[in-house]
Write a protein that holds these residues in place. Structure first.
Motif, short mmCIF file in Angstrom:
data_model
loop_
_atom_site.label_atom_id
_atom_site.label_comp_id
_atom_site.label_asym_id
_atom_site.label_seq_id
_atom_site.Cartn_x
_atom_site.Cartn_y
_atom_site.Cartn_z
N GLN A 230 31.27 40.28 55.26
CA GLN A 230 31.21 39.08 54.43
C GLN A 230 31.39 37.80 55.24
O GLN A 230 30.77 36.78 54.93
CB GLN A 230 32.27 39.16 53.34
N VAL A 242 24.79 39.44 46.61
CA VAL A 242 25.79 40.50 46.72
C VAL A 242 25.30 41.72 45.97
O VAL A 242 25.03 41.64 44.76
CB VAL A 242 27.15 40.04 46.16
N GLN A 249 24.75 41.56 42.19
CA GLN A 249 25.87 41.15 41.36
C GLN A 249 25.94 39.64 41.23
O GLN A 249 26.30 39.11 40.19
CB GLN A 249 27.19 41.67 41.95
N GLN A 250 25.60 38.96 42.32
CA GLN A 250 25.57 37.50 42.27
C GLN A 250 24.69 37.00 43.39
O GLN A 250 24.69 37.54 44.49
CB GLN A 250 26.97 36.91 42.42
N LEU A 257 29.75 31.40 46.01
CA LEU A 257 30.11 32.81 45.95
C LEU A 257 31.60 32.99 46.15
O LEU A 257 32.26 33.78 45.47
CB LEU A 257 29.33 33.54 47.06
N TYR A 258 32.14 32.24 47.10
CA TYR A 258 33.54 32.40 47.43
C TYR A 258 34.43 31.74 46.38
O TYR A 258 35.41 32.31 45.93
CB TYR A 258 33.82 31.79 48.81
N PRO A 261 33.16 33.12 41.99
CA PRO A 261 32.55 34.44 41.79
C PRO A 261 32.26 34.69 40.33
O PRO A 261 33.03 34.31 39.47
CB PRO A 261 33.60 35.42 42.33
N ASP A 262 31.12 35.33 40.06
CA ASP A 262 30.69 35.58 38.68
C ASP A 262 31.42 36.75 38.05
O ASP A 262 31.52 36.84 36.84
CB ASP A 262 29.18 35.90 38.67
N VAL A 266 32.44 40.77 42.77
CA VAL A 266 32.18 39.75 43.78
C VAL A 266 33.49 39.11 44.24
O VAL A 266 33.71 38.91 45.44
CB VAL A 266 31.21 38.68 43.23
N ALA A 267 34.36 38.83 43.29
CA ALA A 267 35.65 38.21 43.62
C ALA A 267 36.42 39.08 44.62
O ALA A 267 37.03 38.60 45.56
CB ALA A 267 36.47 38.00 42.36
N ILE A 270 34.30 39.56 48.24
CA ILE A 270 34.23 38.42 49.14
C ILE A 270 35.64 37.86 49.32
O ILE A 270 36.24 37.38 48.37
CB ILE A 270 33.34 37.31 48.57
N ASN A 273 41.74 38.36 47.61
CA ASN A 273 41.73 38.00 46.22
C ASN A 273 42.95 38.60 45.53
O ASN A 273 43.28 39.75 45.73
CB ASN A 273 40.43 38.56 45.62
#
Lengths: 395, 430
Positions: A230, A242, A249-250, A257-258, A261-262, A266-267, A270, A273
Motif C-alpha cells: 500500500q 483497491v 472496493q474503491q 483512499l487513505y 475509505p468507502d 479499504v479502511a 490501507i 486503522n
C-alpha cells in the motif's frame, strides 16, 4: 456481440442484474467518446475453473497518461486483470478496450503493451543490449535506429554502460532498471507493471518508486501498476483501485483512499486503522453519534450508515486521535482510555491503549520537542474531530 | 586476559608492518597453514566417506579399463615365447632377408616352445597379424626334433611357407610386445611384406564401415529421440503436478521393465506376422504379399533402440524445461514476438543444456549398445559392439580391446567437442 455479452453477464452476476445490455453498451460508448480514456474494462469477468469467479464484473476506465495502481491482497484478482489486459488470459465474459478498440481477440504480441514482470524476466542467454534489441528486431527495425533507441532507453535508466553485460551479472536493482528500459524501448503507449519492486530491499524500492514515477511523468505514458504494497501504491499513483474478492472496493486518488475509505475493507487494508463497533444513535448535519458496546458515545461521519439503530464499524486513523483536550473541537465527545504500552519509533511514539474493552487501540504522536510521553498504566481521555472518524459497514 | 587483549593489536600491527603478502594469524602462524590445519579434520572425514566408493571405482572401473587399453597394444605371446628370433629381429633392420642365423634362432625357440608347450600361444599372436599361421606354428613345434642344421632347409622340409616373406613380416611385427597391429587392423589396415602400412583388400574392409555405420545410426537415433522427447518433456514441464507425475510414470515405465521383455514385445509387434503388419493389412495400406520387414534388420535396431533410449532424452530435457519460468515466454510475447519467434529465440536457446545433455547421453549409450542390435538387428543391423563381442567370444582380446579403445576415443572426442561448442558447465542431466 456487445449486447450478447451483456446478456450473459446479467445471468451470471447477481449484483449487476439491474443493468441491461443496452446500458452496458451506452456506458462503453460514453467512455469511448471521451478522448482521454485509454483503457476500458467493460463488465469483465474471469473464471479459471468454471465454478467460481476470480474477477467479478470489473468496470474500470483508465485515462491517457494516468498512473493507475491495482492494489489488493493476493488472490484478489488484480494480477488476473493485468494478465487479461496484457493478453495472457482471456476474459470469460465482457470486453476490454484499448484506445477504443476491443482487444479480446488480439494476441499479446499485437497489443503493443510494454510489460515489467515481478522477476524481471530478462532473457538470460542474451546481453542487456540484446534484450533491449529484441522488441525492436521483431518489429523489423534497422540496426542504426535500433542502436539509437537502445542507447536512449539505457541512458533513461542510467544504465548506459551496461549494454554488454549479461542479466546474471547485474544486481537486482540494475536488472529492474533494464527490465524497465526493455518495456519502454519500443515506445509503448501503455506499460503494465506486475509487482516490479517486490524483490528489492526497502531502500532500493523507495528509490525505484521515485524513478518510475519520474519516468511516467516525463514520458507521458499510461501505467497500470499491480502491487500488494500500500505504501508503494500511495506514493506513486494518480488513482488506486483497491481489489478484494474479485471486485474493486474503491477507486480513488491516494489521499481520498487513505482519508475517506468507502468501506471497512479499504479502511483496514490501507494504513493502520482503529476500529470501534457500535450502534448509530443519531444522524444529524453530516454527523453521526455512535454508542459503543460498552456504553460510551463517540462522534463519526456517516459513510455506510443511513438510519438510526444500524450497526456500524467506526474507523479512526491512529495519528488523528488526540489526548490533549485543548486540541479538540469544543463539542467533541471524549472517552476513557488506559495506556498499555508505549513504543518508541524514532520519529514518533506508538501508544497502545485499552479503549472500550479492546486492547488494540493505537495512537501515534510525533516526537516533537515538549511532546508529552505517556507511561503504561496511565489513565487518559481521548477524542477526535468527527470528520476523522468514519462510520462504515459492520464486518 | 588483559595481556591477551593488549597483545593482539600489537601482533596484528607487527604482522601488517612485516609484510602485506603473507598474512598471519594473531599468534603469528601463516594464515594458509592455519586454515589448512583447521580444515584438515573435516577433510579427512569427508575423504573417509568417499573412500569405499573410490576403492570400488578403482577396482571395478579404472583397473579393468586400464587393462583393456593395455591389451590393445601389448601382447607378448610371441616375444616372450620366442626370445631368440625376437632378438634377431631387433638386431637386423626391416627388410633384411632371414639368414641362417635367423633360422637357427627360430629353431632354438621352437625347441623351447615344444618343451614348454607354448607354440600355440606364440602362433595365436602371429595369427592375429597373418591369418592361418597358428597351424604352421603348432605343426612346426610338433616336428621340432627334426630341426637340425642347415636350419632353413629343415624348416622348409616341415612346411614350405617358412620362406614366405609375409610370415617373416608377421613374426617381425609380433616380436615386440608393444604393437600397433591391432589398431591397424581396427582401421582396416595391415603391414605389407616390406613393413609399410597399406589398406586391406576391398572385401576385407569391415571395421571403418561398421564404425561409420554405428556413429550414423546412433546420430539418427539421437535425432529421432530429440524430436519425440521435446514435446513430451515440454508437456511434462507445463502440466499441473498431479498430471505430470502420472505422465512421468508412463515415461519411466520402460525403465522398470526388463530389457528382454521390452525387446520381445517389439518382436511380437514388428515381425512379419506381427501386430503392426496385420493392422496395416486390415487397413488396406499394404497387401498380404507386401508385409513390411521391420525387425531383424537395421530398421528394427533403430525402432527398438529409440524406444529404449527415449527416457534418457526426456529426463534431462524435462529437468531443464521445468525451471524455465513462463514469464520469459510472456515477456517475449508482450515485446511483440510471435509464438514461433518466442520459441526459436527465447525458449529453444534456454533448453540447450537439456538438449545437449540428452543428446550426449543417448548418443554415447547408442554407440556402445549391444543387446538390442544383437537381438533384433539381424544381419545388417549389427553395430560395432556386436563385433567387439564376436572377438571376445573368439578370445581375440587384443582386437576387442583395440576396437573398444577406439570407440572410447570417439566418445571422448565428442565429449571434447561438446565442451568446446556448448560448454560442459551447461550440461544438465537431472
Amino acid at each position: 456481440m456487445q449486447q450478447g455479452f451483456g446478456f450473459i453477464e446479467i445471468k451470471t452476476s447477481g449484483q449487476t442484474a439491474d443493468k441491461t445490455g443496452e446500458t452496458n453498451l451506452a456506458a462503453t460508448m460514453a467512455a469511448k467518446s471521451q478522448s482521454d480514456v485509454f483503457v476500458v474494462f467493460d463488465h469483465v469477468q474471469k473464471s479459471y475453473d468454471g465454478v467460481s469467479l476470480v474477477v467479478k464484473d470489473l468496470n474500470l476506465s483508465i485515462g491517457k497518461g494516468e498512473f493507475l495502481t491495482m492494489l489488493g491482497p493476493s488472490g484478489s484478482g488484480k494480477t488476473t486483470c493485468l494478465m487479461m489486459l496484457a493478453g495472457f488470459e482471456t476474459a470469460t465474459n465482457g470486453e476490454i478496450l484499448l484506445d477504443g478498440r476491443p482487444i479480446n481477440q488480439v494476441p499479446p504480441h499485437k497489443r503493443g503493451i510494454g510489460m515489467v514482470f515481478q522477476n524481471y524476466a530478462l532473457f538470460p542467454h542474451m546481453t542487456v543490449g540484446e534484450n533491449l534489441a529484441f522488441p525492436l528486431e521483431v518489429r523489423g527495425m534497422g540496426k542504426t535506429e535500433r542502436e539509437a533507441k537502445i542507447k536512449r532507453a539505457l541512458d533513461m535508466v542510467q544504465m548506459g554502460a551496461f549494454a554488454n553485460r549479461r542479466p546474471a551479472q547485474l544486481s537486482g536493482g540494475q536488472q529492474q532498471r533494464i527490465a524497465l528500459a526493455r518495456a519502454l524501448v519500443f515506445d509503448p503507449k501503455l506499460v503494465l507493471m506486475d509487482e516490479p519492486l517486490g524483490a528489492l530491499d526497502k531502500q532500493l524500492r523507495e528509490h525505484m518508486q521515485f524513478e518510475i514515477k519520474h519516468l511516467h511523468e516525463s514520458l507521458g505514458i499510461t501505467v497500470v501498476y499491480v502491487t500488494h504494497d500500500q505504501g508503494e501504491a500511495l506514493t506513486m499513483s494518480d488513482r488506486i483501485a483497491v481489489f478484494n474478492d474479485g471486485r474493486i472496493q474503491q477507486l480513488a486518488p491516494p489521499a481520498d483512499l487513505y482519508e475517506r475509505p468507502d468501506n471497512s475493507f479499504v479502511a483496514q487494508f490501507i494504513g493502520e486503522n482503529n476500529r470501534l463497533e457500535g450502534t448509530v444513535e443519531e444522524i444529524k448535519g453530516g454527523r453521526a453519534l455512535v454508542r459503543l458496546g460498552t456504553g460510551e458515545l463517540i462522534d463519526a461521519t456517516p459513510v455506510n450508515v443511513q438510519s438510526v439503530g444500524q450497526k456500524t464499524l467506526v474507523s479512526i486513523r491512529p495519528e488523528r486521535v488526540e489526548f490533549k483536550p485543548d486540541l479538540l473541537p469544543a463539542d467533541a465527545h471524549m472517552i476513557d482510555a488506559e495506556v498499555i504500552e508505549v513504543i518508541y519509533m524514532g520519529d514518533l511514539f506508538r501508544t497502545v491503549l485499552k479503549v472500550a474493552g479492546h486492547e488494540d487501540f493505537v495512537i501515534k504522536s510525533r516526537n516533537t520537542l515538549g511532546q508529552r510521553v505517556l507511561t503504561p498504566g496511565e489513565k487518559i481521555r481521548i477524542g477526535w474531530a468527527p470528520a476523522d472518524a468514519r462510520a462504515l459497514d459492520p464486518i | 586476559m588483559a595481556d591477551l587483549t593488549a597483545a593482539a593489536p600489537a601482533a596484528a600491527a607487527a604482522a601488517t608492518a612485516a609484510s602485506a603478502a603473507t598474512l598471519t594469524t594473531a599468534d603469528g602462524r601463516p594464515l594458509k597453514a592455519a586454515l589448512a590445519a583447521a580444515q584438515a579434520r573435516a577433510k579427512r572425514r569427508a575423504f573417509l566417506l568417499v573412500a569405499p566408493l573410490l576403492a570400488f571405482v578403482v577396482l571395478t572401473f579404472i583397473i579393468p579399463i586400464g587393462q583393456m587399453l593395455d591389451r590393445s597394444f601389448h601382447h607378448d605371446g610371441f616375444s616372450a615365447n620366442a626370445p631368440a628370433v625376437s632378438a634377431w629381429f631387433a638386431e637386423n633392420a626391416q627388410g633384411t632377408e632371414p639368414d641362417e642365423a635367423a633360422y637357427a634362432a627360430l629353431a632354438e625357440d621352437f625347441k623351447a616352445m615344444r618343451e614348454n608347450r607354448t607354440a600355440g600361444e606364440a602362433g595365436t599372436r602371429v595369427n592375429y597379424t597373418l591369418p592361418e599361421t597358428r597351424s604352421l606354428f603348432t605343426k612346426t613345434a610338433r616336428n621340432a626334433d627334426d630341426l637340425a642344421p642347415p636350419f632353413k632347409e629343415a624348416f622348409l622340409a616341415i612346411d614350405d611357407r617358412w620362406d614366405d616373406a609375409a610370415v617373416w613380416q608377421a613374426m617381425r611385427s609380433s616380436s615386440s610386445a608393444y604393437t600397433a597391429d591391432f589398431y591397424l587392423a581396427a582401421l582396416d589396415m595391415e603391414r605389407a611384406e616390406d613393413g609399410s602400412i597399406r589398406r586391406v583388400e576391398e572385401n576385407g574392409r569391415i571395421y571403418i564401415y561398421l564404425f561409420a555405420k554405428t556413429f550414423l545410426v546412433s546420430a539418427l537415433i539421437t535425432l529421432i529421440c530429440l524430436l519425440l522427447a521435446f514435446p513430451v518433456a515440454h508437456l511434462l514441464a507445463t502440466l499441473p503436478m498431479a498430471k505430470a507425475n502420472l505422465l512421468m510414470i508412463l515415461v519411466l515405465l520402460p525403465f522398470w521393465t526388463s530389457l528382454l521383455v521390452r525387446t520381445t514385445s517389439w518382436i511380437v509387434l514388428l515381425q512379419g506376422e506381427g501386430v503392426v503388419n496385420e493392422l496395416f493389412i486390415a487397413l488396406g495400406l499394404i497387401g498380404a504379399e507386401g508385409r513390411l520387414q521391420m525387425i531383424y534388420n537395421q530398421l528394427g535396431t533403430i525402432i527398438v533402440m529409440t524406444h529404449v533410449l527415449l527416457p534418457f532424452m526426456i529426463l534431462p530435457l524435462y529437468s531443464v524445461m521445468r525451471v524455465i519460468p513462463p514469464s520469459y515466454a510472456r515477456a517475449a510475447r508482450s515485446l511483440g514476438a510471435t509464438s514461433w519467434t518466442t520459441f526459436r529465440r527465447i525458449y529453444l536457446p534456454q533448453t540447450l543444456p537439456g538438449i545437449g545433455a540428452g543428446s550426449l547421453l543417448v548418443f554415447i549409450l547408442a554407440v556402445g549398445y549391444f543387446i538390442t542390435p544383437a537381438l533384433v538387428g539381424g544381419a545388417d543391423g549389427q553395430l560395432i559392439s556386436n563385433l567387439i563381442d564376436f572377438h571376445m567370444k573368439n578370445s581375440n582380446w587384443s582386437m576387442a580391446a583395440a576396437l573398444s579403445a577406439m570407440l572410447l576415443a570417439g566418445v571422448l572426442v565428442l565429449y571434447w567437442l561438446y565442451d568446446r561448442l556448448v560448454g560442459i558447465d551447461n550440461l544438465k542431466l537431472g
